[in-house]
Design an enzyme around this catalytic site. Sequence first.
Site, mmCIF file in Angstrom:
data_model
loop_
_atom_site.group_PDB
_atom_site.id
_atom_site.type_symbol
_atom_site.label_atom_id
_atom_site.label_comp_id
_atom_site.label_asym_id
_atom_site.label_seq_id
_atom_site.Cartn_x
_atom_site.Cartn_y
_atom_site.Cartn_z
ATOM 1 C CB SER A 24 -0.922 0.025 1.222
ATOM 2 O OG SER A 24 -2.128 -0.606 0.909
ATOM 3 C CB THR A 82 -1.659 4.997 4.648
ATOM 4 O OG1 THR A 82 -2.494 4.933 3.513
ATOM 5 C CG2 THR A 82 -1.025 6.362 4.738
ATOM 6 C CB THR A 107 -0.795 6.005 0.984
ATOM 7 O OG1 THR A 107 -1.590 4.833 0.895
ATOM 8 C CG2 THR A 107 -1.508 7.126 0.248
ATOM 9 N NE ARG A 153 -9.332 7.404 -3.201
ATOM 10 C CZ ARG A 153 -8.633 7.061 -2.117
ATOM 11 N NH1 ARG A 153 -7.328 6.893 -2.193
ATOM 12 N NH2 ARG A 153 -9.244 6.889 -0.960
ATOM 13 C CB VAL A 154 -6.116 12.555 -4.861
ATOM 14 C CG1 VAL A 154 -5.316 13.034 -3.669
ATOM 15 C CG2 VAL A 154 -5.277 12.646 -6.138
ATOM 16 N N GLY A 155 -6.648 10.331 -2.357
ATOM 17 C CA GLY A 155 -7.250 10.131 -1.037
ATOM 18 C C GLY A 155 -6.870 11.234 -0.066
ATOM 19 C CG ASP A 156 -6.713 10.027 3.986
ATOM 20 O OD1 ASP A 156 -6.629 9.127 3.120
ATOM 21 O OD2 ASP A 156 -6.331 9.867 5.158
ATOM 22 C CB THR A 216 -4.217 4.603 8.163
ATOM 23 O OG1 THR A 216 -4.162 3.566 7.187
ATOM 24 C CG2 THR A 216 -4.619 4.008 9.491
ATOM 25 N N GLY A 217 -6.848 4.462 6.442
ATOM 26 C CA GLY A 217 -8.205 3.965 6.213
ATOM 27 C C GLY A 217 -8.820 4.628 4.998
ATOM 28 N N GLY A 234 -9.880 7.041 2.702
ATOM 29 C CA GLY A 234 -9.539 8.461 2.631
ATOM 30 C C GLY A 234 -10.725 9.389 2.467
HETATM 31 N N1 ASP Z 1 -5.924 6.565 3.438
HETATM 32 C C1 ASP Z 1 -5.521 5.904 2.219
HETATM 33 C C2 ASP Z 1 -6.353 6.390 1.095
HETATM 34 O O1 ASP Z 1 -7.560 6.481 1.241
HETATM 35 C C3 ASP Z 1 -5.613 4.440 2.258
HETATM 36 C C4 ASP Z 1 -4.974 3.741 3.375
HETATM 37 O O2 ASP Z 1 -4.826 4.247 4.481
HETATM 38 O O3 ASP Z 1 -4.586 2.596 3.148
HETATM 39 O O4 ASP Z 1 -5.829 6.620 0.035
#
Ligand code: ASP
Length: 324
Positions: A80, A182, A200, A210-213, A233-234, A236
Amino acid sequence: MSRRKFITNTFLGSIATSSIGFNLNDSNLKKFSVPRIISTWNHGLGANKVAWTNLKDGKGGLTAVEQGVRVSEDDPNERSVGLGGLPDRKGNVTLDACIMDKNNDCGAVSFLQNIKNPISVARLVMEKTPHVMLTGKGAYDFAIEQGFKSENLLTEKSKEDWLKWLEKSNYKPTINIENHDTISMLLIDSNRDIFGACTTSGAAWKIHGRVGDSPIIGAGLFLDNDVGAAAATGLGEAVIRTAGSAMVVEIMRQGASPLEACKEVVNRISKIHRNRPEWEYLQVGFIALNKNGEHAGYSLKKGFNYALKDDENEKMIDANFKIK
Ligand code: ASP
């Protein structure tokens, strides 16, 4: 009125009843060991070790967090982060990262391809440009200009998993250690200055673009050197919807402990996502560290852990959680 008193007096809402609170009196300052480093998930242990060595070698907190999380970026078995990260649904490994220092200086890259160490590019965005974030092709061109090498980040193993996923093409991110790893690292040095980094490859099988948090200052990572730091983490999208990490820090500013602050934001995430389709697979976890060196982790569902390193400890801690 002194700043400390002001913080205590403005302590809001339900957390006002806490006895733990944000309290920088002299006995507390002695009680909590610094320097101290915390990082998300099992790979945080190896990352912390390298960060610690950098810190002890006098390289400074920023280099320590950068070099620490690079351990995960470089490891093809960390699926990841960085090299070997699981790709998007078109088979592209796209990376997000950000870094932040005690002066609120920060840098980020998002949707970066073919560069193994996005955290180091993020640092250069912070140090060498007037901007906070570069994205996609622009981030890539900047990295190449700065001397980074272009390389294929899709390992055979990740390619195999992607081809297998394509058979059903069902987007339902697996929660916890299997998929959400992440690496976010928070560090408080012996001057009680705070630094953070987050990197991450994001959610596996995401839509291309796509862009996450994780690269978003305030979502995946935030710190205020007067108060503390938090990182996520998790999933996003859930973290962005609640300005997760910035919110944890703001709640600590009002007097909450790291645990109370993480809990409060997870509760908000839980409330607003209960009737959404992603509730079924939703997982988010936060880590937080305050100016005292107190730390905590808390997640929506069971299964989140984080690594701690200080003078006495080098260990994993199972985070508290809301739902079993
Ligand atoms: N937070 C990350 C995202 O949504 C994913 C992750 O924590 O594994 O891109």
